[in-house]
Design a protein around this motif. Structure first.
Motif, PDB file in Angstrom:
ATOM      1  N   ALA A   1      81.210  33.581  70.839  1.00  0.00           N
ATOM      2  CA  ALA A   1      81.115  32.134  70.974  1.00  0.00           C
ATOM      3  C   ALA A   1      79.843  31.600  70.329  1.00  0.00           C
ATOM      4  CB  ALA A   1      81.169  31.737  72.447  1.00  0.00           C
TER       5      ALA A   1
ATOM      6  N   GLN B   1      78.360  32.900  67.756  1.00  0.00           N
ATOM      7  CA  GLN B   1      78.337  33.208  66.330  1.00  0.00           C
ATOM      8  C   GLN B   1      78.811  32.007  65.528  1.00  0.00           C
ATOM      9  OE1 GLN B   1      77.213  35.972  65.029  1.00  0.00           O
ATOM     10  NE2 GLN B   1      77.800  35.636  62.904  1.00  0.00           N
ATOM     11  N   PRO B   2      78.058  31.569  64.506  1.00  0.00           N
ATOM     12  CA  PRO B   2      78.543  30.461  63.676  1.00  0.00           C
ATOM     13  C   PRO B   2      79.809  30.856  62.930  1.00  0.00           C
ATOM     14  CG  PRO B   2      76.572  31.456  62.710  1.00  0.00           C
ATOM     15  CD  PRO B   2      76.739  32.059  64.067  1.00  0.00           C
ATOM     16  N   SER B   3      80.537  29.866  62.470  1.00  0.00           N
ATOM     17  CA  SER B   3      81.795  30.141  61.781  1.00  0.00           C
ATOM     18  C   SER B   3      81.554  31.059  60.591  1.00  0.00           C
ATOM     19  CB  SER B   3      82.448  28.838  61.330  1.00  0.00           C
ATOM     20  OG  SER B   3      81.598  28.168  60.423  1.00  0.00           O
TER      21      SER B   3
ATOM     22  N   ARG C   1      82.738  35.248  59.128  1.00  0.00           N
ATOM     23  CA  ARG C   1      83.448  36.495  59.349  1.00  0.00           C
ATOM     24  C   ARG C   1      82.632  37.432  60.232  1.00  0.00           C
ATOM     25  NH1 ARG C   1      84.487  39.212  53.995  1.00  0.00           N
ATOM     26  NH2 ARG C   1      82.370  38.492  53.573  1.00  0.00           N
TER      27      ARG C   1
ATOM     28  N   ALA D   1      87.957  33.383  69.969  1.00  0.00           N
ATOM     29  CA  ALA D   1      86.943  32.853  69.052  1.00  0.00           C
ATOM     30  C   ALA D   1      87.630  32.348  67.790  1.00  0.00           C
ATOM     31  CB  ALA D   1      85.911  33.935  68.722  1.00  0.00           C
ATOM     32  N   PRO D   2      88.415  31.266  67.899  1.00  0.00           N
ATOM     33  CA  PRO D   2      89.197  30.801  66.747  1.00  0.00           C
ATOM     34  C   PRO D   2      88.351  30.289  65.587  1.00  0.00           C
ATOM     35  CG  PRO D   2      89.305  29.214  68.551  1.00  0.00           C
ATOM     36  CD  PRO D   2      88.629  30.425  69.092  1.00  0.00           C
ATOM     37  N   HIS D   3      87.065  30.035  65.830  1.00  0.00           N
ATOM     38  CA  HIS D   3      86.196  29.567  64.746  1.00  0.00           C
ATOM     39  C   HIS D   3      85.758  30.696  63.828  1.00  0.00           C
ATOM     40  CE1 HIS D   3      83.458  31.158  67.752  1.00  0.00           C
ATOM     41  NE2 HIS D   3      82.445  31.078  66.905  1.00  0.00           N
ATOM     42  N   LEU D   4      86.100  31.952  64.189  1.00  0.00           N
ATOM     43  CA  LEU D   4      85.686  33.120  63.423  1.00  0.00           C
ATOM     44  C   LEU D   4      86.885  33.826  62.804  1.00  0.00           C
ATOM     45  CD1 LEU D   4      83.070  34.780  65.829  1.00  0.00           C
ATOM     46  CD2 LEU D   4      82.581  33.510  63.734  1.00  0.00           C
ATOM     47  N   ASP D   5      86.653  34.439  61.660  1.00  0.00           N
ATOM     48  CA  ASP D   5      87.605  35.358  61.049  1.00  0.00           C
ATOM     49  C   ASP D   5      87.154  36.749  61.493  1.00  0.00           C
ATOM     50  OD1 ASP D   5      89.462  36.652  59.504  1.00  0.00           O
ATOM     51  OD2 ASP D   5      88.424  36.309  57.603  1.00  0.00           O
TER      52      ASP D   5
END
Length: 274
Positions: free
Chosen positions: A77, A79-81, A83, A108-112
């Motif tokens: 959560a 972690q900035p957007s 990978r 964490a949908p903002h992350l790949d």
């Protein structure tokens, strides 16, 4: 022979963006199980630092499945957007790898988010286990014929209900046996149907075969209740957990590099077009 793993990225192609520019390397998120033993957090923190030393400039974060902070969900959560690659400090396949990691990534949908394979089995773990045994009193030089008839090792692991986890531990025992030249029997601190053999049972079986020098190798990343319980059963010497061994840090980076070349968890869940 232990494969040579340098810790350098296995492929640079993944670092090239579609426009030809250089993409930042994914953040490496070490995923520890967590323990009430205060030494566990100190150990995985030291391992994270060793990984940073082996790969300067790589962003390395730590998250726990339970019991310790930061929790994995909180690490992701924060972690900035971009990978991230989850590298589980787990030694085989099981519920945490198959369920908990994908669930955390989905939150964490903002992350790949990608996920690496568990650390074991691998020859680098056998190397680290051998070192820990020697530190505990195992003969540093190859054993002679007579000594090989007396010596043996019990590879103490946590245990899992997943048969694939048990298969991974058995494979790790075989790698260590090949390295040491003596029988290595996998046994479990928390026996289940899939991992039924306890550490005392394995020790007793080896004693019945004339193995008077049986050591207990700790197939644990960090100290904790199961590692202590297994060590207490040792009739001779008991090795420390793997900890921040240099080979473990090399293996973490190897798993990370492997995962950087595979689809993310979201891509793996995406339906294939017909």
């Amino acid at each position: 022979m232990t494969p040579r793993i340098t810790g350098r990225p296995g492929s640079r192609l993944r670092l090239v963006a579609p426009d030809g520019g250089r993409r930042p390397a994914p953040t490496l998120v070490l995923v520890a199980h967590g323990s009430r033993d205060p030494r566990a957090l100190a150990t995985v923190t030291a391992l994270a630092e060793r990984v940073r030393e082996q790969r300067p400039g790589l962003a390395v974060r730590l998250g726990h499945i339970e019991l310790n902070e930061p929790l994995l969900t909180d690490t992701l959560a924060a972690q900035p957007s971009g990978r991230a690659v989850l590298v589980p400090l787990l030694l085989g396949r099981g519920r945490h790898v198959k369920r908990d990691l994908p669930a955390a990534a989905a939150g964490a949908p903002h992350l790949d988010v990608g996920a690496a394979a568990p650390l074991g089995p691998h020859p680098l773990l056998a190397e680290a286990l051998h070192t820990r045994l020697v530190e505990a009193g195992w003969p540093p030089r190859p054993l002679g014929t007579a000594a090989r008839r007396r010596h043996a090792v019990v590879l103490a692991a946590a245990g899992s209900r997943d048969p694939e986890s048990a298969a991974d531990t058995e494979a790790a025992a075989a790698l260590l046996a090949e390295r040491l030249g003596v029988p290595v029997v996998a046994a479990y601190a928390a026996p289940t149907a899939a991992c039924a053999r306890t550490v005392p049972e394995a020790i007793g079986a080896l004693a019945g075969r004339g193995r008077t020098r049986t050591a207990v190798a700790a197939y644990f990343t960090a100290p904790g209740r199961f590692a202590t319980q297994s060590a207490d059963a040792a009739p001779w010497i008991a090795a420390a957990p793997l900890g921040a061994h240099p080979s473990l840090a090399r293996l973490v980076l190897h798993r990370y590099d492997q995962a950087c070349g595979t689809p993310s968890l979201a891509e793996q869940r995406r339906p294939t077009a017909v």
